[in-house]
Design an enzyme around this catalytic site. Structure first.
Site, PDB file in Angstrom:
ATOM      1  CE  LYS A 188      32.101  38.272  50.687  1.00 17.93           C
ATOM      2  NZ  LYS A 188      33.415  38.575  51.347  1.00 17.93           N
ATOM      3  CG  ASP A 194      35.656  35.778  49.752  1.00 14.54           C
ATOM      4  OD1 ASP A 194      36.347  35.272  48.852  1.00 14.54           O
ATOM      5  OD2 ASP A 194      35.399  37.005  49.814  1.00 14.54           O
ATOM      6  CE  LYS A 199      38.344  37.761  47.141  1.00 18.00           C
ATOM      7  NZ  LYS A 199      37.766  37.992  48.493  1.00 18.00           N
ATOM      8  CG  HIS A 219      47.026  33.418  43.944  1.00 20.65           C
ATOM      9  ND1 HIS A 219      46.765  34.564  43.226  1.00 20.65           N
ATOM     10  CD2 HIS A 219      47.944  32.742  43.217  1.00 20.65           C
ATOM     11  CE1 HIS A 219      47.502  34.585  42.123  1.00 20.65           C
ATOM     12  NE2 HIS A 219      48.239  33.494  42.102  1.00 20.65           N
ATOM     13  CG  ASP A 220      51.167  29.662  48.274  1.00 20.37           C
ATOM     14  OD1 ASP A 220      52.224  29.296  47.694  1.00 20.37           O
ATOM     15  OD2 ASP A 220      51.166  30.235  49.374  1.00 20.37           O
ATOM     16  CB  ILE A 221      53.239  26.535  44.937  1.00 23.24           C
ATOM     17  CG1 ILE A 221      53.329  25.976  46.366  1.00 23.24           C
ATOM     18  CG2 ILE A 221      54.227  27.683  44.743  1.00 23.24           C
ATOM     19  CD1 ILE A 221      54.665  25.343  46.681  1.00 23.24           C
ATOM     20  N   PRO A 222      50.643  25.018  43.733  1.00 18.17           N
ATOM     21  CG  PRO A 222      50.458  24.186  41.539  1.00 18.17           C
ATOM     22  CD  PRO A 222      51.314  25.073  42.399  1.00 18.17           C
ATOM     23  CB  THR A 241      33.718  43.816  41.651  1.00 10.06           C
ATOM     24  OG1 THR A 241      33.737  43.652  43.075  1.00 10.06           O
ATOM     25  CG2 THR A 241      33.041  42.618  41.018  1.00 10.06           C
ATOM     26  N   GLY A 266      27.240  43.397  50.614  1.00 16.48           N
ATOM     27  CA  GLY A 266      27.810  43.729  51.910  1.00 16.48           C
ATOM     28  C   GLY A 266      27.221  44.992  52.486  1.00 16.48           C
ATOM     29  NE  ARG A 267      31.490  48.470  51.438  1.00 15.63           N
ATOM     30  CZ  ARG A 267      32.532  48.907  50.746  1.00 15.63           C
ATOM     31  NH1 ARG A 267      33.190  49.976  51.152  1.00 15.63           N
ATOM     32  NH2 ARG A 267      32.918  48.284  49.651  1.00 15.63           N
TER      33      ARG A 267
END
Length: 235
Positions: free
Chosen positions: A32, A59, A61, A63-66, A122, A213-214
């Protein structure tokens, strides 16, 4: 793609990432790539990892206007990633626009990446949901609603905690993918995660992919930690 362990390569540079992956001598873990590394290195990091034989979950993510998300996905489609994602909180319309852009941007000889939606991080617990976001519904109910919205937008699955994976499959179907971060060994530190689960428990509850991850990248022996995850989750 079947069940798999995805290593979260949250390194600052490409050199650090390649040096870490060189430890795996012939194995090609699914990796990732998140915001920090992608913003530092750009699309070249994805192309190089693919050329080395790794599957890549990009990854970012979105997130904005369409319209912005649609155009951005058209660009991301050409990078060669196997999985890309958006925030489900951007609405069903935004998620549908993301899929439209992704399909339009895939090269003629390419394959569309899987498109998944992040439900709730999470690191978010019920207190944060209510106090910071003013969402008073139970967190599992919020996650299920977001998952249904993602399915309605024809996405391939969601990112959720492993605690919610079984419920997501129950309401969205077994073929609707659940990618679950927040994975920790029973004898490990949970760090800044709130809703965590062991690899073995994630397998039992039906997660399709776990993101680790860690517990791997900061282990004294990362390869042994990765093998432990694979044995516990895949068998």
């Amino acid at each position: 793609m079947g069940k798999d362990v995805i290593i979260a390569c949250d390194f600052a540079t490409a050199e650090d990432t390649y040096a870490f992956l060189d430890n795996f001598s012939g194995r090609k873990p699914f990796v990732k790539i998140g915001m920090e590394l992608f913003y530092a290195e750009g699309p070249s990091i994805v192309k190089e990892l693919k050329s080395r034989g790794h599957k890549v979950f990009l990854d970012l993510k979105l997130h904005d206007i369409p319209n912005t998300v649609r155009k951005s996905m058209m660009v991301l489609a050409s990078h060669g990633a196997d999985i890309v994602n958006v925030h489900a909180g951007g609405t069903t319309r935004m998620m549908a626009a993301a899929l439209e852009g992704l399909e339009a941007g895939v090269p003629a000889d390419g394959e569309r990446p899987l498109l998944i939606a992040v439900t709730q991080l999470t690191s978010t617990d019920q207190d944060a949901l209510e106090e910071d976001l003013l969402i008073e519904k139970p967190i599992d109910q919020v996650v299920m609603h977001y998952a249904l919205n993602a399915k309605m937008a024809n996405l391939d699955g969601v990112v959720c905690s492993a605690q919610e994976a079984e419920k997501v499959h129950n309401i969205c179907g077994k073929d609707f993918l659940t990618i679950t971060p927040g994975i920790r060994f029973a004898d490990g530190d949970i760090g800044d995660q709130k809703r965590v689960m062991t690899p073995a428990a994630a397998k039992e509850i039906g997660s399709d992919y776990i993101v680790v991850g860690r517990p791997i990248t900061q282990a004294d022996d990362p390869v042994a930690a990765y093998e432990r995850c694979c044995n516990d989750f895949i068998g």
